[in-house]
Each structure stands twice: as structure tokens, then as C-alpha cells.
Design an enzyme around this catalytic site. Structure first.
Site, mmCIF file in Angstrom:
data_model
loop_
_atom_site.group_PDB
_atom_site.id
_atom_site.type_symbol
_atom_site.label_atom_id
_atom_site.label_comp_id
_atom_site.label_asym_id
_atom_site.label_seq_id
_atom_site.Cartn_x
_atom_site.Cartn_y
_atom_site.Cartn_z
ATOM 1 N N CYS A 32 0.586 -1.201 0.233
ATOM 2 C CA CYS A 32 0.471 -0.217 0.076
ATOM 3 C C CYS A 32 0.680 1.355 -0.150
ATOM 4 O O CYS A 32 0.296 2.521 -0.242
ATOM 5 C CB CYS A 32 -0.975 -0.442 0.939
ATOM 6 S SG CYS A 32 -0.401 0.381 2.845
ATOM 7 N N THR A 33 2.135 1.347 -0.019
ATOM 8 C CA THR A 33 3.061 2.411 -0.332
ATOM 9 C C THR A 33 2.554 3.223 -0.786
ATOM 10 O O THR A 33 2.555 4.958 -0.943
ATOM 11 C CB THR A 33 4.498 2.034 -0.298
ATOM 12 O OG1 THR A 33 4.925 0.750 1.239
ATOM 13 C CG2 THR A 33 5.020 3.054 0.212
#
Length: 391
Positions: free
Chosen positions: A101-102
């Protein structure tokens, strides 16, 4: 030789295995997963993969019968996933996964490539679609951070949904608050769920209610949110190396009351006038309140990023210092089982848990899907109402 008749599941971007354990324990009663390894439901994780060996080591400690593959998904053919899982195209009941999800997290949002949604890791969403397209599971569950739905990343999000629609899965999505499903954490995540038969998935209704960071109104007919104090009740822990908050802001952190953050040390509150109003990220010097759910656990917090425990302890010099949360406390806030085993250091497990799906939240979504697919039977009026609404 014993035949396992449970339905096979393919797990992508598995990490520490939050969704995997939800799959394994989907038939367990609420909360029972915290104390016992049950896992007698209709599903089994046939194969799990992640690029991080340490995460795969952790998953193997807790789901020892699941074959794992440690590799970048972009170089992992779907055929190999099916082969290692001992399944054929169309056999899997479910594909699950939370692509890293960065690119869509608010953390580091000042980076131009994140603001403009140019992060190359966004292509990992396409890898999820590729495995769904080539394995043709009965259904899928994709989890990600809420920011994926923001206007900045809307092009990625719409392209993802369009690709899944083109496959005939009629994807449904919703941002869920973990605390609304009994998790003592104000953690928001988007879930995208689709069925091969094209029928629309109906998300489960919240079981709990209470105030959150963005809402002061809630359904008071629900059970109240589980607080951090309730989550830690009866928990015996021992000190862990490096748990005290020392250094430049150590003294200031110790003076912040429970439930407050660095804003305590501005000219508007009762602490020292050290910071300008709203000059820092909200989690800076944040202390847990025993009377509220925790804020979202960070995967890679800086040395002064909370939430820290509400209690102070003496350091070797006899000075009071705030302390970081201990591993058993992190597990409670994630509704992970108390016998959960992990590979690596305390910082490693925080990273793994911070990137994971809280177990009870994962169970709520997976159970709703299994009910609607007919692989589980309703056990109460709430689940019967869900099936009626989905019909």
C-alpha cells in the site's frame, strides 16, 4: 492418506498472514481466534506468496501446512502458483491479497511521485488482476489503504475496477473501519470483492459503533467500539528492549496525557509551548487512551511516532519516559491470536502487523462472502438478514 476437502485459496502479497488466518478461521465464533487455533472452516490456503522472506517465515510458523513461494509477483507465473497449490484453473474458491500500500498511503505523501500517483509499484494491482484472470477463482478479496480511493489515485482505482469488471466479476468496494467490526483500532481500509458468477457482493453490516477520527455520530444500537483498555484487560506483558521513548523528545513524550499528542505542547493546551499548532503529523508523540480504540498501527514508525502506551516507566536514570507498545499488545490491537509466532525482531513484527489486515475484520468480510456463496450457513439473525439483502 487423508483428503482435505476444504476449498482452496490462493494468497497473494500474503505478508504476516492476516487475511490468510481470516480464511483459515472464517467459521470460528467472533473473538475465538484470539485464544485458540481452530480453523475447521470450509477454506484452506493452498498457496501463499510474498516477496519478503521474513513475512513468509512468519506465515509458515502459523499456517504450517500452507506451501509458500518467496518471489516478486511480477516474475511469478500463475501456472506455478496453481502447480504449487495443487489446483487447476477454476478450482480456487478465492484469491486474496493486499498489494503493497506504500504508493497510496498518506505516509510520505509529500513525495511528488506519490502525490501524482506515478509510483511504479502501482502496477502490482495489475498483477492481482492477472492472477484472477488466469486462475479464474470463484471469488476474490482485494484489500488496500483507503487512500487508493482518493481523487489523486482515482485513475488507478477506476482502471482496477474496470479490469475486474471486464473479467465478469462485478467488483463491489467499500471503505471499512476496523473498529466497526470489533477490532480495537480506528483503522480504515478499502475492500474490493467480486464473484465469478457476476452477482453483487453485499458487505457485512457493522457490529459495533462509536466515534472515529472523522465522525462524531454513530449507530448507538450497535455494540460500543472495543477500547484499548478493554483489549489489554488481563494481559500480562514484560518489558522489551528499546521500549522507552528517549532522545530529543523523550521528556516531552512522557508529559503528554493519555489520548493526546504533540498538540499538548502548543500554546493552546496545558503542556510546554514547544510546537506550532498543527505543524506535525497527527501521530507525533501520540499516546493511547484506555477509553478509546487505538489509532492505526504504523508499519514503520519513526522514533517519536505513536501510538505509545498511556503509562510511563522509569529509565535507568530514574526519569519517567513513555513506552512503546509491546508485541502482545500489538497482537491484541490487531485481534491476532495470542499464540501467534513471528520471525524477526520487535521492529520486524511491528512492520509485519502494521501492514496486515486485522484478523476479525478479515473474518467479517470473508465470512460474508462465504455465506453468500453458500459455503457457510447463517448462525444468527444478522447473517440471515445479510443473505436476504444479498438475494
Amino acid at each position: 492418506m487423508t483428503t482435505d476437502n476444504r476449498l482452496p485459496v490462493i494468497s497473494l502479497f500474503s505478508g504476516a498472514g492476516g487475511l490468510d488466518m481470516a480464511v483459515d478461521r472464517v467459521a470460528d465464533d467472533f473473538g475465538s481466534s484470539a485464544t485458540a487455533r481452530v480453523g475447521h472452516g470450509p477454506l484452506r490456503v493452498a498457496v501463499a506468496t510474498d516477496y519478503a522472506q521474513q513475512a513468509m517465515d512468519t506465515l509458515a510458523l502459523n499456517l504450517s501446512e500452507t506451501p509458500t513461494i518467496t518471489r516478486d509477483i511480477q516474475s511469478l507465473p500463475t501456472e506455478e502458483l496453481l502447480e504449487v497449490g495443487g489446483i487447476s484453473e477454476g478450482d480456487a474458491s478465492l484469491v486474496i491479497g493486499g498489494p503493497p500500500c506504500t504508493p497510496f498511503s498518506k505516509s510520505g505523501f509529500w513525495l511528488a511521485e506519490k502525490r501524482e500517483s506515478r509510483d511504479p509499484n502501482a502496477s502490482l494491482l495489475e498483477e492481482f488482476v492477472r492472477v484472477v484472470a488466469q486462475s479464474r477463482p470463484e471469488s476474490f478479496i482485494l484489500e488496500n489503504v483507503q487512500a487508493l480511493t482518493y481523487k489523486t489515485h482515482r485513475a488507478h482505482f477506476e482502471r482496477l475496477l474496470a479490469a475486474l469488471r471486464e473479467l465478469g466479476y462485478n467488483p463491489q468496494w467499500k471503505v471499512l473501519l476496523a473498529a466497526d467490526y470489533g477490532v480495537p483500532q480506528l483503522r480504515k481500509r478499502v475492500f474490493i470483492v467480486g464473484r465469478r458468477d457476476g452477482k453483487a457482493f453485499k458487505f457485512p453490516e457493522p457490529t459495533h459503533g462509536g466515534p472515529s477520527e472523522t465522525s462524531k455520530k454513530w449507530d448507538e444500537t450497535k455494540l460500543p467500539h472495543v477500547t484499548a483498555g478493554e483489549a489489554f484487560r488481563g494481559l500480562l506483558t514484560s518489558s522489551e528492549p528499546g521500549e522507552l521513548v528517549e532522545g530529543k523528545y523523550g521528556e516531552l513524550a512522557a508529559e503528554v496525557p493519555a489520548g493526546q499528542n504533540y498538540l499538548w505542547h502548543t500554546d493552546r493546551y496545558g503542556g510546554r509551548d514547544e510546537f506550532k499548532w498543527r505543524s506535525r503529523y497527527w501521530t507525533f508523540l501520540l499516546r493511547l487512551s484506555p477509553d478509546k480504540p487505538s489509532s492505526t498501527l504504523q508499519a514503520q514508525p519513526g522514533p517519536y511516532v505513536g501510538p505509545f502506551h498511556w503509562e510511563n516507566l522509569e529509565n535507568e536514570q530514574g526519569l519517567m519516559r513513555a513506552r512503546r507498545l509491546r508485541v502482545p499488545e500489538l497482537l491484541r490491537l490487531m485481534t491476532f491470536p495470542e499464540d501467534f509466532e513471528y520471525a524477526g525482531t520487535r521492529a520486524d513484527i511491528q512492520r509485519q502487523l502494521g501492514n496486515a489486515v486485522p484478523l476479525e475484520l478479515g473474518k467479517a468480510v470473508t465470512r460474508a462472502l462465504m455465506l453468500q456463496l453458500g459455503h457457510l450457513q447463517p448462525v444468527n439473525e444478522i447473517e440471515m438478514d445479510l443473505l436476504k439483502a444479498a438475494a
